[in-house]
Design a protein around this motif. Structure first.
Motif, short mmCIF file in Angstrom:
data_model
loop_
_atom_site.label_atom_id
_atom_site.label_comp_id
_atom_site.label_asym_id
_atom_site.label_seq_id
_atom_site.Cartn_x
_atom_site.Cartn_y
_atom_site.Cartn_z
N TYR A 24 23.84 -33.03 13.28
CA TYR A 24 24.27 -33.79 12.11
C TYR A 24 24.23 -32.92 10.85
O TYR A 24 25.18 -32.92 10.06
N ALA A 35 20.66 -40.12 12.81
CA ALA A 35 21.31 -39.52 13.98
C ALA A 35 20.31 -39.31 15.10
O ALA A 35 20.60 -39.57 16.28
N GLN A 79 27.49 -31.27 8.37
CA GLN A 79 27.71 -31.45 6.93
C GLN A 79 28.22 -30.16 6.30
O GLN A 79 28.84 -30.20 5.23
N SER A 99 20.51 -37.39 8.98
CA SER A 99 20.06 -36.68 10.18
C SER A 99 18.95 -37.46 10.89
O SER A 99 18.87 -37.46 12.12
N PHE A 105 26.43 -45.29 13.51
CA PHE A 105 26.36 -44.56 14.78
C PHE A 105 26.69 -45.46 15.97
O PHE A 105 26.58 -45.05 17.13
#
Length: 282
Positions: A161, A140, A165, A137, A274
């Protein structure tokens, strides 16, 4: 009334590279010692010595009332744990937060480790999954900083993010995001404006443009998000006793892209999933 800009000049951004690298080196020095039988005070001493050897000083020690180089939080402690006599046990989840000030500029970073425990592989897997989600995270949020127009998009990316999950594939646990503790700007001081929330907010927040440097630091639990401050007046622990994890990097946005100041590769490995390639500060 005069208001100091939250945006740094190119020269100021360059001045933040070395304190970031010193902070990263301090955490790397701690890494091999995070094992059963080692006290949190011993980990703190290693980080303190590395920072001093590099000609810097601990910016944590510059915080009023705090006398340590790191914050070390274990299991249900999420952030601001005080190093001391606590001895690490097999299977512990350990978050180490550290910062250095060098020639008037600051770095700030945090990493979570899980102490090996061959006798309890399920516990280790559950805690490693929490750390993985928290770290992911963070990346992200950092990736969002490369293209976002406002800071609020970083918090949204972090929350999205974590939500993506779903319940943990290992334990079935849902994840909580601390609300009262957030990321921040960083520069001449370790904590500067603006705040960086780790979740969606109605406010778009400050504009992201060249010169902005942020400490992006999601704090995630394996249960509820409610916390309390322990009797030492520092340590933040979960009310429900669920495990916590904390990851953090200091990140600069400049004319050509972003650069993770507290990562030796500028964040290349963490950002690759990413589709973002960091660019060194010119």
């Amino acid at each position: 009334m005069f208001r100091k800009s939250i945006y740094k000049t190119p020269a100021q951004l360059r001045s933040m590279v070395e304190p970031g690298l010193i902070t990263a080196a301090a955490l790397e020095a701690v890494r091999p010692l995070v094992r059963a039988g080692v006290s949190t005070a011993e980990l703190d001493a290693v980080a303190d010595r590395l920072i001093a050897d590099r000609g810097a000083e601990s910016n944590f020690k510059l915080v009023r009332g705090y006398r340590h180089t790191t914050c070390i939080s274990v299991n249900e402690q999420v952030v601001h744990g005080i190093p001391g006599e606590l001895v690490l046990q097999p299977g512990d989840i350990v978050s180490v937060d550290c910062g250095a000030q060098y020639q008037g500029w600051n770095g700030d970073s945090a990493v979570t480790f899980v102490v090996p425990d061959p006798g309890r592989p399920d516990l280790v897997a559950r805690r490693e999954e929490l750390s993985r989600v928290t770290e992911g995270s963070m990346w992200a949020g950092i990736a969002a900083m490369a293209s976002a127009s406002h800071i609020g998009e970083i918090g949204a990316a972090i929350q999205e993010y974590i939500e993506a999950q779903g319940p943990s594939a290992v334990s079935g646990e849902t994840y909580g995001i601390l609300r009262e503790y957030v990321g921040h700007g960083i520069g001449r001081k370790m904590h500067e404006s603006p705040s960086v929330f780790n979740y969606r907010t109605p406010d778009a927040g400050a504009e992201i443009r060249p010169g902005l440097v942020l400490a992006i630091e999601p704090m995630v639990t394996a249960g509820g998000e409610e916390t309390f401050v322990e009797d030492d007046d520092w340590t933040v622990s979960t009310i429900d006793g669920s495990d916590g994890s904390h990851w953090e990097h200091s990140v600069a946005r400049h004319e050509s892209g972003i650069w993770v100041l507290t990562s030796p590769d500028g964040g290349a490995a963490g950002l690759a999933p990413f589709g973002v390639t960091p660019v060194p500060i010119p």
